[in-house]
Design a protein around this motif. Structure first.
Motif, PDB file in Angstrom:
ATOM      1  N   MET A   1       0.827  -1.214   0.000  1.00 47.67           N
ATOM      2  CA  MET A   1       0.000   0.000   0.000  1.00 47.67           C
ATOM      3  C   MET A   1       0.858   1.259   0.000  1.00 47.67           C
ATOM      4  SD  MET A   1      -3.082  -0.926  -0.272  1.00 47.67           S
ATOM      5  CE  MET A   1      -3.991   0.533   0.134  1.00 47.67           C
ATOM      6  N   GLY A   2       2.087   1.151   0.450  1.00 46.26           N
ATOM      7  CA  GLY A   2       2.987   2.295   0.481  1.00 46.26           C
ATOM      8  C   GLY A   2       3.699   2.553  -0.838  1.00 46.26           C
ATOM      9  N   LEU A   3       3.548   1.647  -1.799  1.00 54.15           N
ATOM     10  CA  LEU A   3       4.205   1.820  -3.094  1.00 54.15           C
ATOM     11  C   LEU A   3       3.515   2.924  -3.894  1.00 54.15           C
ATOM     12  CD1 LEU A   3       4.618  -1.907  -4.232  1.00 54.15           C
ATOM     13  CD2 LEU A   3       6.405  -0.378  -3.393  1.00 54.15           C
ATOM     14  N   PRO A   4       4.250   3.534  -4.812  1.00 55.02           N
ATOM     15  CA  PRO A   4       3.602   4.484  -5.731  1.00 55.02           C
ATOM     16  C   PRO A   4       2.501   3.763  -6.521  1.00 55.02           C
ATOM     17  CG  PRO A   4       5.985   4.673  -5.872  1.00 55.02           C
ATOM     18  CD  PRO A   4       5.701   3.472  -5.009  1.00 55.02           C
ATOM     19  N   GLU A   5       1.464   4.499  -6.922  1.00 54.17           N
ATOM     20  CA  GLU A   5       0.273   3.914  -7.533  1.00 54.17           C
ATOM     21  C   GLU A   5       0.584   3.026  -8.734  1.00 54.17           C
ATOM     22  OE1 GLU A   5      -3.688   5.213  -9.988  1.00 54.17           O
ATOM     23  OE2 GLU A   5      -2.738   6.719  -8.738  1.00 54.17           O
ATOM     24  N   LYS A   6       1.490   3.454  -9.608  1.00 56.61           N
ATOM     25  CA  LYS A   6       1.717   2.673 -10.827  1.00 56.61           C
ATOM     26  C   LYS A   6       2.299   1.295 -10.522  1.00 56.61           C
ATOM     27  CE  LYS A   6       6.159   4.685 -12.218  1.00 56.61           C
ATOM     28  NZ  LYS A   6       6.804   5.416 -13.315  1.00 56.61           N
ATOM     29  N   TYR A   7       3.031   1.163  -9.423  1.00 55.98           N
ATOM     30  CA  TYR A   7       3.545  -0.151  -9.025  1.00 55.98           C
ATOM     31  C   TYR A   7       2.513  -0.905  -8.199  1.00 55.98           C
ATOM     32  CZ  TYR A   7       7.855   2.191 -10.368  1.00 55.98           C
ATOM     33  OH  TYR A   7       8.808   2.907 -11.050  1.00 55.98           O
ATOM     34  N   ARG A   8       1.814  -0.193  -7.324  1.00 58.57           N
ATOM     35  CA  ARG A   8       0.839  -0.800  -6.416  1.00 58.57           C
ATOM     36  C   ARG A   8      -0.280  -1.493  -7.201  1.00 58.57           C
ATOM     37  NH1 ARG A   8      -0.325   3.608  -3.608  1.00 58.57           N
ATOM     38  NH2 ARG A   8      -2.103   4.183  -4.879  1.00 58.57           N
ATOM     39  N   VAL A   9      -0.810  -0.851  -8.230  1.00 51.47           N
ATOM     40  CA  VAL A   9      -1.919  -1.434  -8.993  1.00 51.47           C
ATOM     41  C   VAL A   9      -1.460  -2.689  -9.726  1.00 51.47           C
ATOM     42  CG1 VAL A   9      -3.500  -1.037 -10.927  1.00 51.47           C
ATOM     43  CG2 VAL A   9      -3.159   0.749  -9.215  1.00 51.47           C
ATOM     44  N   VAL A  10      -0.306  -2.637 -10.360  1.00 49.40           N
ATOM     45  CA  VAL A  10       0.208  -3.798 -11.094  1.00 49.40           C
ATOM     46  C   VAL A  10       0.484  -4.951 -10.127  1.00 49.40           C
ATOM     47  CG1 VAL A  10       2.126  -4.642 -12.495  1.00 49.40           C
ATOM     48  CG2 VAL A  10       1.123  -2.434 -12.997  1.00 49.40           C
ATOM     49  N   MET A  11       1.085  -4.642  -8.987  1.00 51.81           N
ATOM     50  CA  MET A  11       1.382  -5.683  -7.990  1.00 51.81           C
ATOM     51  C   MET A  11       0.080  -6.311  -7.481  1.00 51.81           C
ATOM     52  SD  MET A  11       4.747  -5.813  -7.544  1.00 51.81           S
ATOM     53  CE  MET A  11       5.230  -6.272  -5.912  1.00 51.81           C
ATOM     54  N   HIS A  12      -0.928  -5.479  -7.243  1.00 60.56           N
ATOM     55  CA  HIS A  12      -2.213  -5.984  -6.758  1.00 60.56           C
ATOM     56  C   HIS A  12      -2.846  -6.934  -7.778  1.00 60.56           C
ATOM     57  CE1 HIS A  12      -6.096  -6.071  -4.751  1.00 60.56           C
ATOM     58  NE2 HIS A  12      -6.622  -5.920  -5.961  1.00 60.56           N
ATOM     59  N   LEU A  13      -2.884  -6.513  -9.029  1.00 54.30           N
ATOM     60  CA  LEU A  13      -3.496  -7.351 -10.059  1.00 54.30           C
ATOM     61  C   LEU A  13      -2.737  -8.661 -10.245  1.00 54.30           C
ATOM     62  CD1 LEU A  13      -4.425  -4.677 -12.754  1.00 54.30           C
ATOM     63  CD2 LEU A  13      -5.975  -5.888 -11.205  1.00 54.30           C
ATOM     64  N   PHE A  14      -1.423  -8.614 -10.169  1.00 54.55           N
ATOM     65  CA  PHE A  14      -0.612  -9.808 -10.404  1.00 54.55           C
ATOM     66  C   PHE A  14      -0.688 -10.777  -9.215  1.00 54.55           C
ATOM     67  CE2 PHE A  14       3.400 -12.212 -10.667  1.00 54.55           C
ATOM     68  CZ  PHE A  14       3.328 -12.677 -11.967  1.00 54.55           C
ATOM     69  N   TYR A  15      -0.487 -10.278  -8.008  1.00 53.48           N
ATOM     70  CA  TYR A  15      -0.391 -11.157  -6.847  1.00 53.48           C
ATOM     71  C   TYR A  15      -1.722 -11.424  -6.143  1.00 53.48           C
ATOM     72  CZ  TYR A  15       4.615 -10.953  -7.356  1.00 53.48           C
ATOM     73  OH  TYR A  15       5.879 -11.066  -7.847  1.00 53.48           O
ATOM     74  N   TYR A  16      -2.596 -10.442  -6.055  1.00 49.74           N
ATOM     75  CA  TYR A  16      -3.842 -10.634  -5.323  1.00 49.74           C
ATOM     76  C   TYR A  16      -4.990 -11.076  -6.228  1.00 49.74           C
ATOM     77  CZ  TYR A  16      -1.472  -8.419  -1.408  1.00 49.74           C
ATOM     78  OH  TYR A  16      -0.587  -8.127  -0.403  1.00 49.74           O
ATOM     79  N   GLU A  17      -4.968 -10.681  -7.493  1.00 52.14           N
ATOM     80  CA  GLU A  17      -6.039 -11.051  -8.421  1.00 52.14           C
ATOM     81  C   GLU A  17      -5.616 -12.163  -9.382  1.00 52.14           C
ATOM     82  OE1 GLU A  17      -9.102  -9.903  -8.243  1.00 52.14           O
ATOM     83  OE2 GLU A  17      -8.619  -8.521  -6.626  1.00 52.14           O
ATOM     84  N   ASP A  18      -4.363 -12.582  -9.346  1.00 49.59           N
ATOM     85  CA  ASP A  18      -3.838 -13.679 -10.159  1.00 49.59           C
ATOM     86  C   ASP A  18      -3.971 -13.464 -11.664  1.00 49.59           C
ATOM     87  OD1 ASP A  18      -3.007 -15.192  -7.939  1.00 49.59           O
ATOM     88  OD2 ASP A  18      -5.021 -16.019  -7.693  1.00 49.59           O
ATOM     89  N   TYR A  19      -3.776 -12.230 -12.105  1.00 51.10           N
ATOM     90  CA  TYR A  19      -3.764 -11.958 -13.539  1.00 51.10           C
ATOM     91  C   TYR A  19      -2.369 -12.183 -14.094  1.00 51.10           C
ATOM     92  CZ  TYR A  19      -8.410 -10.001 -14.179  1.00 51.10           C
ATOM     93  OH  TYR A  19      -9.759  -9.845 -14.306  1.00 51.10           O
TER      94      TYR A  19
END
Length: 160
Positions: free
Chosen positions: A103-121
């Motif tokens: 959550m502390g990452l800049p938005e452009k990294y945070r969104v990609v990380m979320h989609l890859f690791y939490y949403e399994d895209y």
């Protein structure tokens, strides 16, 4: 194929909420974004090809609405990350620390990380959702991991 709104809400609400909150960093704004996303789904005169198409469409709409929300002039009642962290239940302290670091990452990294690791895209799917090249997604994932490694390394060194 367009499942009933109730079914879609039941299935995707929590994941979309986390995504919206990761962008807005505000409980009220994230809830507004999710509500607006489902209203748009309900009113859309669109047939979806598959379950993956619905999921990708909902994520894209959520991201766009969240970005619009954070760019509005009247952003109010922001909840600090620390306060929000107290409302979440994590399996372990490490999970909590990792979520806080993401959550502390800049938005452009945070969104990609979320989609890859939490949403399994996959990288290709993320590229399509965010309208980026696959190379750009890979770079953002790499840089996000590097930032996380540095953040978590500092925490571990501090604990010792």
């Amino acid at each position: 194929m367009k499942p009933a709104v109730e079914i879609v809400i039941e299935k995707y609400r929590s994941n979309l909420y986390v995504l919206a909150f990761s962008i807005c960093k505000n409980v009220q704004d994230a809830e507004d974004v999710i509500q607006d996303t489902f209203i748009q789904y309900w009113s859309a005169k669109k047939d979806f090809a598959s379950e993956q198409h619905i999921r990708a469409w909902l994520i894209r709409v959520t991201i766009n609405k969240a970005k619009n929300k954070i760019n509005t002039f009247f952003r109010r009642n922001a909840l600090p990350l620390e306060d929000y962290m107290q409302t979440l239940a994590f399996e372990s302290k490490e999970s909590s620390a990792l979520f806080e670091a993401v959550m502390g990452l800049p938005e452009k990294y945070r969104v990609v990380m979320h989609l890859f690791y939490y949403e399994d895209y996959s990288v290709g799917e993320i590229a399509g959702i965010l309208k980026l090249t696959q190379g750009n997604v890979k770079v953002r994932l790499s840089r996000g991991r590097s930032l996380l490694r540095n953040i978590l390394k500092e925490d571990w060194e501090y604990d010792e």
